[in-house]
Design an enzyme around this catalytic site. Structure first.
Site, PDB file in Angstrom:
ATOM      1  CD1 TRP B 322       5.416 -23.139  16.166  1.00  0.00           C
ATOM      2  CD2 TRP B 322       6.384 -23.212  17.878  1.00  0.00           C
ATOM      3  NE1 TRP B 322       5.514 -21.856  16.659  1.00  0.00           N
ATOM      4  CE2 TRP B 322       6.181 -22.060  17.849  1.00  0.00           C
ATOM      5  CE3 TRP B 322       7.147 -24.092  19.109  1.00  0.00           C
ATOM      6  CZ2 TRP B 322       6.806 -21.206  18.849  1.00  0.00           C
ATOM      7  CZ3 TRP B 322       7.590 -22.979  19.997  1.00  0.00           C
ATOM      8  CH2 TRP B 322       7.258 -21.733  19.874  1.00  0.00           C
ATOM      9  CG  HIS B 323       8.873 -26.954  20.633  1.00  0.00           C
ATOM     10  ND1 HIS B 323       7.666 -27.080  20.523  1.00  0.00           N
ATOM     11  CD2 HIS B 323       9.073 -25.971  21.603  1.00  0.00           C
ATOM     12  CE1 HIS B 323       6.922 -26.601  21.452  1.00  0.00           C
ATOM     13  NE2 HIS B 323       7.743 -26.036  22.221  1.00  0.00           N
ATOM     14  N   GLY B 324      11.005 -27.232  16.226  1.00  0.00           N
ATOM     15  CA  GLY B 324      12.574 -27.356  15.625  1.00  0.00           C
ATOM     16  C   GLY B 324      12.237 -28.472  14.451  1.00  0.00           C
ATOM     17  CG  PHE B 464      12.114 -23.388  19.774  1.00  0.00           C
ATOM     18  CD1 PHE B 464      12.850 -24.354  18.836  1.00  0.00           C
ATOM     19  CD2 PHE B 464      11.894 -23.385  21.115  1.00  0.00           C
ATOM     20  CE1 PHE B 464      13.512 -25.327  19.825  1.00  0.00           C
ATOM     21  CE2 PHE B 464      12.678 -24.460  21.700  1.00  0.00           C
ATOM     22  CZ  PHE B 464      13.285 -25.374  21.244  1.00  0.00           C
TER      23      PHE B 464
END
Lengths: 358, 464
Positions: B322-324, B464
């Protein structure tokens, strides 16, 4: 009642500030109208652009005024038949005909305004493209060449549909007139707001006190200005930050340099085909490249020494590098009087010995 | 338009004053909607179309989920999820996927090159898609009625204070507040403003100052001494905390000024004594999202020990992703998941009372652990992260210079101390007396101006 009026005034003021700071025309109008000599005038520092950006007028070491003009003129006794076109940036502003040898006329074009010309084929036309090192990669890698000039009368049309004109020139894709919704969201709005809301002579003590605090307490300059390791020079942050494409220390590969060479060759072919007798290219090094060379990415030599490069080079980098003199102002991104003189001497030497064309 | 910009300050002033000028809720919703569109478009104007598209799909899906039963109901939920995850997949993960197919094909001796997308990631994409998904899932679960008013629903997704970096809200909390007309409340204005100022302080005075140190150490790994590298890693822990929690403080404060209460996103995470405890205090809105919409639907801890551990690992891997779209985030998520599993393996609820020293030691140990994991989060790739950690444990000399003067280093340590003390002993932002509020506001404005580092650094979580 008073609160309601104050609220409505604040809303109107805020909306006005946002609108004014978005419009280029409005910004130009207000900046032209503000008289620098009054308390409401714009702060202007004569001691260098970096001193001005960091409000470090208090540090005498960085304050070195640079006289304009007064360059040693080249001696020339022959027939003046050369027309010199120069596409340059702030390093070459304020040059005039008499600074060059053997010229009949001199046409200077500030890069942001595009290059427009109409060649006199009975004369020898020479073009010099001058660029600061910090723009070398950004201008000459994603660069596109158009066979049109910016024409304000037909700017509503898409660029690709513009007719090709006889005086076709070259312009930069990023500088084409903005005709989209993007113009409502000016990327410089924060700078413009700062100018409109805070950049007044009477507010200077506040900025200078903060600059002094940072300088004397934390040993650094404010904002986008950085003090050199030997503490004798100010550098623009983007010229020393490793992550910035304009930096002297941003890693560059041979492939990056090769891309620039390809673009320069394309430009060279374009202008030669257009009728220029010769096209010269000159990169003015960042002050960090010369004054703080440890860790330099070698971008300039990688481009200049590339055997595929067809453009002729005015190589001021090598001259600066091997000299013990100082050619940059301590509180400015630009060169000092000596540096400019040296570059002019070098350019004149090339012009006088130029055997191309007529 | 970042929160730490002049444009935002002027924009916020105009919108808030205008908000209270309007005497009906419909008008206020319209104003906030227009303001939110302007706010979002100030980043990349064209991307409003993507956001608008998903809002329309989710709005219609919500209505149809409520109207239908059985498989049709489920089908409309799937449509909504596909739309949101699809946008994420294309804009955030497509190039990562293609890149890895290419690398994988090279490993097997063939070169498969598929076209890459040359597009910028829309700002805050993961935040608003997750918030939108929480709406349709809650409608599907019948915990939330479908919103009939399109403007109110659109504002739920687009509400500008939390649009680009959260907190990731739930419809049960925000939608009722957007429908109710609330009169001007000076106490809320004071509390919201105080919180915003604290957020600005954390961002411009602490996070952006520490960024100078972190940039130096991460940019000069080989020249720096082990001590300097360790210090850089520790400062990054505080940089990312002040950056992200500072953003949340500004968002929650800005909403509070307009009488809207957003959920809390942080609760002194570095005072946690285990990794799982850290996750109940860090980015709470995301952790609870994953708990409610991924961990529990996967079975949570109801299907035996092995399945429970596997579910934890899946949640942390997805959280990392999700963060990257980078292996560093996956590694970071995976390691957090593994540590949560390992450190709770076979342990029963610890009810013994601990001495202060034991608690402090556990907090410190946990902080160091989290700091080392942040190295993966901060690094460009896994190789860089491993080199950074290896250089720390090489215990070698080198340059101790970490990008700032000694005075500034000491000053940085002092303000981190102030931060921890303030949040531990005076976490609330309520100031009862007006005089106290004006003094506090004046002091914070002066502190932010004189001690702030203004370089227009974007907030880290914007990516993000």
């Amino acid at each position: 009642m008073f609160k309601k009026i104050a609220r409505d005034i604040l809303i109107a003021f805020g909306l006005m500030a946002l609108t004014l700071s978005t419009s280029r025309t409005a910004m130009k109008y207000t900046s032209d109208k503000r008289d620098n000599n009054y308390w409401w005038g714009t702060y202007q520092c004569l001691n260098g652009d970096l001193v001005s950006m960091s409000y470090l007028d208090i540090v005498s070491r960085f304050n070195q005024p640079n006289p304009r003009g007064g360059f040693k003129h080249p001696s020339f006794n022959g027939q003046r038949k050369m027309v010199l076109y120069m596409d340059g940036d702030s390093f070459t502003w304020h040059l005039c005909d008499s600074d060059f040898a053997g010229l009949e006329s001199f046409c200077y074009f500030q890069r942001n305004h595009g290059l427009k010309y109409h060649l006199d084929t009975t004369k020898k036309n020479v073009l010099v493209i001058e660029v600061s090192e910090r723009y070398l990669q950004s201008y000459f890698t994603g660069f596109q060449m158009f066979n049109e000039v910016i024409d304000t009368t037909i700017k509503a049309k898409k660029i690709s549909t513009l007719p090709v004109r006889a005086d076709a020139g070259i312009c930069y894709s990023s500088m084409l007139p903005s005709i989209s919704v993007n113009s409502l969201f000016n990327k410089n709005i924060n700078q413009n707001l700062q100018f409109n809301l805070f950049n007044y002579n009477f507010m200077m003590p506040m900025f200078e006190s903060k600059a002094a605090l940072n300088y004397y307490f934390f040993n650094r300059a404010s904002g986008d200005v950085v003090i050199s390791d030997d503490r004798k020079f100010l550098f623009l942050k983007e010229t020393i930050s490793k992550t910035d494409i304009g930096s002297s220390y941003h890693p560059v590969s041979p492939a990056d340099a090769s891309t620039i060479v390809d673009v320069l060759n394309g430009i060279y072919d374009h202008y030669k085909a257009a009728g220029f007798a010769e096209v010269y290219f000159s990169v003015i090094p960042n002050s960090a490249t010369i004054m703080q060379p440890d860790g330099y990415n070698n971008l300039i030599p990688m481009v200049q020494n590339n055997p595929r490069l067809r453009m002729k080079i005015i190589d001021i980098y090598t001259t600066f590098k091997h000299s013990k003199e100082i050619y940059y102002l301590p509180g400015d991104t630009h060169w000092n009087h000596k540096g400019k003189q040296l570059w002019l001497d070098l350019l004149n030497k090339h012009l006088l010995t130029d055997t191309s064309g007529r | 338009m970042t929160f730490n910009s002049l444009q935002f300050l002027v924009f916020f002033m105009v919108v808030t004053l205008w908000f209270f000028r309007i005497k009906n809720q419909k008008g206020r919703v319209l104003l906030l909607l227009i303001a939110s569109c302007y706010f979002y478009m100030s980043f990349i104007p064209e991307y409003i179309l993507i956001l608008g598209g998903t809002i329309i799909i989710d709005y219609i899906a919500g209505l149809l989920i409520e109207k239908n039963e059985g498989s049709a109901r489920r089908a409309w939920l799937v449509v909504s999820l596909i739309a949101n995850i699809g946008v994420l997949a294309v804009f955030k993960y497509y190039n990562f996927f293609i890149d890895n197919i290419h690398a994988g094909s090279l490993f097997f001796g063939k070169s498969v090159t598929l076209p890459m997308l040359k597009i910028a990631l829309p700002i805050g994409l993961s935040f608003h898609t997750f918030q939108a998904m929480s709406y349709t899932i809650e409608v599907y679960r019948k915990n939330q009625k479908a919103e009939k008013n399109f403007g109110t629903y659109a504002l739920y997704v687009m509400f500008y204070p939390q649009l680009v970096a959260g907190p990731i809200e739930r419809p049960q909390n925000v939608l009722p507040q957007l429908k109710e007309f609330r009169a001007y409340d000076w106490d809320n204005v004071k509390e919201g403003t105080s919180r915003m100022l604290w957020g600005f302080f954390k961002k411009v005075v602490i996070a952006d100052r520490l960024a100078m140190i972190v940039e130096r150490t991460y940019g000069h790994t080989h020249e720096s001494s082990s001590l300097a590298l360790f210090a850089g890693a520790v400062f990054y822990s505080f940089q990312i905390y002040c950056d992200f929690s500072g953003y949340s403080d500004i968002a929650i404060g800005a909403a509070k000024v307009m009488n809207i209460k957003l959920m809390e996103n942080f609760n002194q995470p570095y005072l946690s004594h285990t990794i799982s405890n850290f996750w109940s205090r860090w980015h709470i809105s995301l952790s609870s999202w994953f708990r409610d919409y991924l961990y529990i639907p996967l079975g949570g801890n109801r299907r035996g020990a092995f399945r429970s551990k596997l579910n934890i690992l899946i949640v942390f891997l997805v959280s990392g992703l999700w963060h990257g779209a980078n292996w560093t985030f996956l590694a970071w998520g995976l390691m957090h998941g593994l540590l949560v599993i390992l450190l709770t393996w076979g342990k029963k609820q610890d009810t013994k009372k601990k001495t202060d020293l034991t608690v402090l030691a556990r907090i410190l140990f946990n902080f160091v652990l989290i700091t080392f994991l942040w190295i993966f989060f901060r690094s460009e790739n896994i190789g860089v992260a491993i080199t950074y950690i290896r250089e720390i444990f090489a215990f070698h000399g080198g340059s101790n210079y970490i990008g700032v003067s000694r005075t500034e280093l000491v000053f940085s340590a002092i303000i981190i101390g102030i931060l921890l003390a303030r949040e531990k002993y005076r976490p609330a932002h309520t100031i009862k007396s007006d005089a106290g509020f004006y003094c506090y506001a004046g002091a914070m404005i002066l502190a932010c101006y004189y001690l702030g580092v203004f370089s227009e650094n974007q907030f880290i979580y914007f990516q993000f």
